[in-house]
Design a protein around this motif. Structure first.
Motif, short mmCIF file in Angstrom:
data_model
loop_
_atom_site.label_atom_id
_atom_site.label_comp_id
_atom_site.label_asym_id
_atom_site.label_seq_id
_atom_site.Cartn_x
_atom_site.Cartn_y
_atom_site.Cartn_z
N PHE A 37 0.86 -1.25 -0.03
CA PHE A 37 0.05 -0.18 -0.03
C PHE A 37 0.81 1.19 -0.05
O PHE A 37 1.97 1.36 0.56
N ALA A 61 -3.87 5.09 -0.18
CA ALA A 61 -4.35 4.00 -0.78
C ALA A 61 -5.80 3.80 -0.83
O ALA A 61 -6.36 3.73 0.36
N ASP A 100 -7.35 0.86 -2.43
CA ASP A 100 -7.61 -0.42 -2.94
C ASP A 100 -7.48 -1.16 -1.76
O ASP A 100 -7.37 -0.77 -0.55
N TYR A 101 -7.68 -2.57 -2.06
CA TYR A 101 -7.55 -3.54 -1.20
C TYR A 101 -6.73 -4.73 -1.39
O TYR A 101 -6.47 -4.91 -2.63
N ARG A 102 -6.45 -5.56 -0.52
CA ARG A 102 -5.84 -6.87 -0.76
C ARG A 102 -6.49 -7.93 -0.25
O ARG A 102 -7.17 -7.84 0.82
N TYR A 154 -10.30 -9.37 3.90
CA TYR A 154 -10.00 -8.25 3.18
C TYR A 154 -9.00 -7.12 4.05
O TYR A 154 -9.27 -6.93 5.31
N PHE A 191 -7.54 -3.09 4.05
CA PHE A 191 -7.18 -1.81 3.53
C PHE A 191 -6.00 -1.22 4.20
O PHE A 191 -5.81 -1.52 5.45
N ALA A 204 -14.26 0.88 -3.57
CA ALA A 204 -13.61 -0.49 -3.16
C ALA A 204 -14.44 -1.03 -1.93
O ALA A 204 -14.63 -2.24 -1.93
N GLU A 227 -17.31 -2.56 -3.61
CA GLU A 227 -17.14 -3.60 -4.36
C GLU A 227 -16.45 -4.79 -3.29
O GLU A 227 -17.09 -6.23 -3.57
#
Lengths: 262, 156
Positions: free
Chosen positions: B57, B61, B63-65, B120, B122, B135, B138
């Motif tokens: 990250f 950021a 987005d996510y992983r 998840y 973040f 995100a 989603e």
């Protein structure tokens, strides 16, 4: 965190949130939040304490059957105490050789700590070290890279060590510091006292004369001299508030906040 | 404990200012979840956790992983940017940030219905909550597709 809960609920998935900073949950109003009176970095309260952690989870998840509108509950149990700065001293002392370079001091420190770090890694079967891209055994490379930046003030070029660095400069310095702190934390975990040091005790130790602390402060001075908004942001990410006397982490004018809860 | 009065004065002032500036986002219709004993649970963390092979990250950021339910914590690192917490407790016990073992135990004991195969992560310290909307929604859809009933939201 609270906003994210609301976004996720739009897909029909219920959320139960743990809250560390009540004021922010009050502002954002997640559907169900359990405020816990624990330190940042300890959202379940106590490490290696399954029963304590499970009680916190039961309280948070229990809100799924009790809350009927956005609700914040306060968890009533404090976490077991960790050692305050006045209650903890590092069991390892470092000979201070002022006539040697900061890199040499840093390499000497990690060499001294390496057996204890290895002991902890073996006991745990894992390490958190390596966010920089360094391999688990590349502590010497990380130390030389960090020391080299402290000495040269080069905030542009990636260190020459044989590592596939995961970040560009100058952000890499923040994560180099983290990998080094991870290694130091592993080392002292092999010599446990009556209670683990808390956040302040760890910082007081690092910034009261270790080569790691001195190198961090030297790099912070370079970032201050650079004076770009991004350099000042990175400085705020490098050193906890109060340990660098050349400026606050909260003076950065960039969009990304340097600190904060999550 | 995190009471703002316990933090460094500059940090506490910053946190207060952030809280004051925060606005609630539009809430979804209220969800009445199924009973916990039947509910499948996933963890959503904002600790900046990810696997070593993932792209780390960066500050801000949005987005996510993904972290699999059988993740090996030897394969996990943290690229969260904040220095206002340390990683020592997580180093000692990953469950203090990411209580997978606890959820598994609760599922084995029949306290909850099950544990998701996917979780998840973040990056926290996001000053612009609206930037997380895409995100977050989603991830909500992904959780719903996996028939997850409850997301356990864990900050750091």
């Amino acid at each position: 965190m609270g906003a994210l809960a609301n976004f996720i609920e739009r897909a029909g998935v219920a959320t139960a949130s743990i809250s560390l900073i009540r004021e922010q949950s009050e502002a954002v109003r997640p559907p169900r939040a359990l405020w816990v009176p624990f330190a940042l970095g300890r959202p379940l309260g106590s490490a290696a304490d399954p029963q304590f952690q499970k009680q916190v989870l039961r309280a948070a998840l229990g809100m799924l059957s009790t809350a009927t509108e956005p609700t914040i509950e306060d968890y009533p149990v404090e976490a077991p105490a960790e050692a305050q700065p006045s209650e903890w001293a590092c069991p390892v002392s470092f000979a201070v050789a002022q006539d040697t370079s900061i890199t040499a001091r840093l390499v000497a420190e990690v060499t001294r700590l390496a057996p204890w770090s290895s002991e902890t890694r073996a006991a745990r079967g894992r390490t958190l070290f390596g966010v920089t891209g360094a391999g688990p055994e590349q502590i010497q490379e990380v130390a030389r890279a960090f020391g080299g930046i402290a000495e040269s003030g080069n905030l542009t070029d990636l260190p020459a060590e044989s590592v596939d660095w995961a970040f560009a400069m100058p952000l890499l310095v923040r994560h180099l510091a983290d990998d080094l702190r991870t290694f130091y934390h592993e080392a002292i975990a092999a010599q446990p006292g009556p209670a683990a040091p808390n956040h302040d005790a760890l910082n007081d130790w690092i910034f009261s004369g270790t080569a790691l602390g001195d190198a961090s402060l030297a790099i912070a001075a370079h970032l201050t001299k650079d004076n770009s908004s991004y350099a000042l942001l990175v400085r705020g990410l490098l050193i906890p508030e109060g340990y660098y006397k050349g400026g606050s982490a909260f003076e950065s004018a960039t969009g990304a906040t340097p600190q904060g809860d999550s | 404990m995190v009471r703002l009065s316990d933090l460094h004065e500059a940090e506490a002032t910053h946190m207060r200012a952030r809280a004051k500036a925060m606005q609630p986002v539009d809430a979804a219709p209220w969800i009445t979840p199924k009973a916990l004993v039947n509910a499948k649970i996933a963890i959503v963390s904002t600790a900046g956790l990810h696997r070593r092979s993932d792209t780390p990250f960066n500050p801000g950021a949005v987005d996510y992983r993904l972290l699999p339910g059988d993740v090996d914590f030897a394969d996990v690192v943290v690229s969260h940017i904040s220095t206002n917490f340390d990683r020592s407790a997580f180093q000692q016990d990953p469950n203090i940030w990411f209580p997978l073992d606890r959820l598994r135990e609760m599922a084995a004991d029949g306290e909850i219905g099950g544990v998701s195969n996917w979780h998840y992560s973040f990056m926290g310290a996001q000053p612009n909550h609206q930037a997380l909307a895409a995100a977050g929604e989603e991830v909500g859809r992904l959780l719903a597709n996996d028939e997850v009933d409850v997301a356990l939201m864990v900050p750091v």
